[in-house]
Design an enzyme around this catalytic site. Structure first.
Site, PDB file in Angstrom:
ATOM      1  N   ASN A   1     -32.407  92.059 -15.648  1.00  0.00           N
ATOM      2  CA  ASN A   1     -32.522  91.959 -17.031  1.00  0.00           C
ATOM      3  C   ASN A   1     -32.678  90.579 -17.676  1.00  0.00           C
ATOM      4  O   ASN A   1     -31.922  90.118 -18.159  1.00  0.00           O
ATOM      5  CB  ASN A   1     -30.939  92.578 -17.590  1.00  0.00           C
ATOM      6  CG  ASN A   1     -31.032  93.028 -19.117  1.00  0.00           C
ATOM      7  OD1 ASN A   1     -32.149  92.740 -19.801  1.00  0.00           O
ATOM      8  ND2 ASN A   1     -29.976  93.941 -19.454  1.00  0.00           N
ATOM      9  N   ILE A   2     -33.768  90.411 -17.913  1.00  0.00           N
ATOM     10  CA  ILE A   2     -34.265  88.983 -18.260  1.00  0.00           C
ATOM     11  C   ILE A   2     -33.881  88.749 -19.803  1.00  0.00           C
ATOM     12  O   ILE A   2     -33.328  87.602 -19.909  1.00  0.00           O
ATOM     13  CB  ILE A   2     -35.798  88.710 -18.147  1.00  0.00           C
ATOM     14  CG1 ILE A   2     -36.144  88.746 -16.596  1.00  0.00           C
ATOM     15  CG2 ILE A   2     -36.251  87.280 -18.837  1.00  0.00           C
ATOM     16  CD1 ILE A   2     -35.520  87.671 -15.843  1.00  0.00           C
TER      17      ILE A   2
ATOM     18  N   HIS B   1     -19.467  95.855 -20.958  1.00  0.00           N
ATOM     19  CA  HIS B   1     -19.621  97.000 -20.328  1.00  0.00           C
ATOM     20  C   HIS B   1     -18.367  98.059 -20.496  1.00  0.00           C
ATOM     21  O   HIS B   1     -18.517  99.288 -20.953  1.00  0.00           O
ATOM     22  CB  HIS B   1     -19.690  96.678 -18.814  1.00  0.00           C
ATOM     23  CG  HIS B   1     -21.072  96.376 -18.285  1.00  0.00           C
ATOM     24  ND1 HIS B   1     -21.715  95.099 -18.593  1.00  0.00           N
ATOM     25  CD2 HIS B   1     -21.983  97.060 -17.716  1.00  0.00           C
ATOM     26  CE1 HIS B   1     -22.733  95.088 -17.918  1.00  0.00           C
ATOM     27  NE2 HIS B   1     -23.054  96.378 -17.304  1.00  0.00           N
TER      28      HIS B   1
END
Length: 503
Positions: free
Chosen positions: A395-396, A432
């Site tokens: 996930n750049i 998260h």
């Protein structure tokens, strides 16, 4: 005399015939066919003037090559072995396993086809597109998720207004910092409160809204930081600011570059809001034009994979989860393990489809539509040999934000690398859990603990597993870890809601 003459004539004829027959017999190990071929080769070795190439060098080289060839033929007949490793040994240096990869793909397709047919025979067709609407809308006259998306524009305007006042000197840096902090804090708490308190908000709708607000939170934080850096540079080195942030580069000479505070406009703000990045810049790299064929391909992929995700979830995931409730209630360890392994394959397949649909199709679609030039949304995370490499490359956009606005600022403040990395994982674990527990209206910390468990896992894999073993460990953590967390949340959600209703 006559008899002697006739006898001598007969002997001469016999000698001549014997000489002719000897010319077709094997000579020096060569047959007649070999002799004819060598003769034709000698005839063909004439030069351009029709003369044979009979130089000593040519004759010598031919004789030497023929001798070497004869020796080689004899050596091959006498010996056919040499010291060498088997192909599957690591010492062989062999790495072309394309055929084995194709075999794995074929086996995967066949095995999953069998599971799909078994699922159809057992449950029938469970795909219902109408049911998807109920995941987002519980009451047709109440649309809290859509209302929250509209309200998000208020936070965008507040951030832009604050930066304009700071650029003019109407707000002090302390006051601007307090306004930004208040705006960002409300962005996280207000939608969470609405999701928790409004009964018509569905879990899927709440997760979508909170995901949108989280992305907007990270974007506005970056917007605040970059504009503050511009103010600091403008007061110290104005020329350096113009060169580093605003002057045209060699590949964008035709485009007009923006200088601070010329970037504080509605157009610039909303371009950044919709751009597929979390890190703000005054001048983003731009592609020359919109490619219509590329845009349509990405749009088709988005529509196809979204439908596929919904269909596989309804047809494959939900029946397995429903059949897993009884073993979880009875704490039957063997059946729980069996259900976990059954859930691992469809869950991982859905995760891979989601990755391609979002990080490749959706982000490239928005980038092409906005002519956004930086399309590096992911790297080769599938080759990860360490857990750290995976989180840095899958996930750049998030990795760039964490590196630019969280990790490096902690290092500049004197924190060590280990403390800074732990802080990054802690922040990721918080979001998260925020995106899972709040929409489900329950707090179990499974996602938080799963993310924090990445720290000791990263240390163990980096210290003891290398190469292919490290890559296998990363894949196992992805395939097993996610369905375990899914089962935990689904079980707790089932016990909290449906079991109370039956009781």
């Amino acid at each position: 005399m006559g008899d002697s003459d006739r006898a001598s004539t007969r002997r001469r004829r016999a000698t001549f015939a014997a000489g002719r027959s000897a010319s077709v017999l094997p000579v020096n190990g060569k047959s007649a066919a070999d002799y004819q071929s060598s003769l034709s080769a000698g005839i063909s070795s004439f030069n351009g003037q029709g003369k044979p190439d009979c130089s000593p060098e040519t004759v010598g080289s031919k004789s030497k090559s023929e001798k070497r060839k004869r020796r080689g033929d004899i050596g091959d007949r006498l010996s056919c072995h040499k010291t060498q490793e088997s192909l599957l040994s690591s010492a062989s240096g062999y790495n072309n396993y394309r055929g084995i990869l194709n075999w794995c793909v074929v086996m995967l397709v066949l095995s999953n086809s069998r599971l799909f047919l078994e699922n159809l025979l057992r449950y029938g067709v469970l795909v219902d597109p109408i049911q998807v609407i109920s995941l987002f809308v519980n009451d047709p006259y109440s649309w809290p998720a859509a209302c929250l998306l509209i309200v998000s524009n208020i936070f965008i305007v507040v951030a832009l207004y604050t930066e304009r006042q700071l650029s003019k000197g109407s707000f002090s840096e302390v006051l601007g910092f307090l306004v930004h902090c208040t705006n960002l804090a409300i962005m996280l708490t207000f939608p969470a409160a609405v999701v928790l308190l409004v009964p018509s908000m569905t879990p899927v709708g709440g997760a979508f809204v909170l995901g949108t607000y989280t992305i907007l939170f990270l974007k506005l934080y970056s917007y605040k930081d970059v504009n503050r850096w511009c103010r600091e540079l403008s007061t110290v080195k104005a020329k350096k600011l113009a060169r580093s942030l605003s002057c045209p580069s060699a590949q964008h000479l035709r485009e007009v570059k923006v200088c601070y505070p010329g970037n504080l406009t509605i157009k610039d703000m909303y371009y950044f809001v919709f751009a597929p990045t979390l890190c703000y810049e005054l001048n983003f790299p731009r592609s020359p034009k919109i490619r219509l064929s590329f845009l349509l391909r990405r749009l088709f992929e988005m529509m196809f994979f979204t439908q596929l995700l919904v269909a596989l979830t309804q047809q494959w995931m939900i029946p397995i989860i429903q059949s897993s409730m009884k073993p979880l209630e009875d704490m039957d360890l063997s059946r729980m393990t069996e259900r976990l392994l059954r859930l691992a394959v469809p869950n991982h397949l859905l995760w891979l489809i989601f990755f391609y649909c979002f990080f490749h199709s959706s982000l490239n679609f928005s980038a092409e539509l906005l002519r956004f030039g930086d399309r590096q949304f992911y790297m080769d995370w599938w080759n990860s040999e360490t857990v750290t490499y995976f989180w840095q490359n899958w996930n750049i956009p998030v990795h760039k934000w964490c590196l630019r606005h969280f990790y490096k600022p902690l290092l500049r403040r004197g924190f060590s690398k280990i403390v800074s990395q732990s802080a990054v994982f802690f922040l990721s674990a918080f979001f998260h859990e925020y995106l899972v527990s709040v929409p489900l209206r329950m707090f179990r910390l499974w996602a938080f603990l799963g993310m924090m468990a990445q720290l000791p896992l990263a240390w163990f894999v980096g210290a003891f597993l290398h190469g292919n073993y490290g890559n296998a460990a990363v894949w196992i953590s992805l395939i097993i870890g996610q369905p375990f967390a899914v089962l935990m949340y689904v079980h707790d959600y089932y016990v909290l809601h449906y079991r109370q209703e039956t009781d």
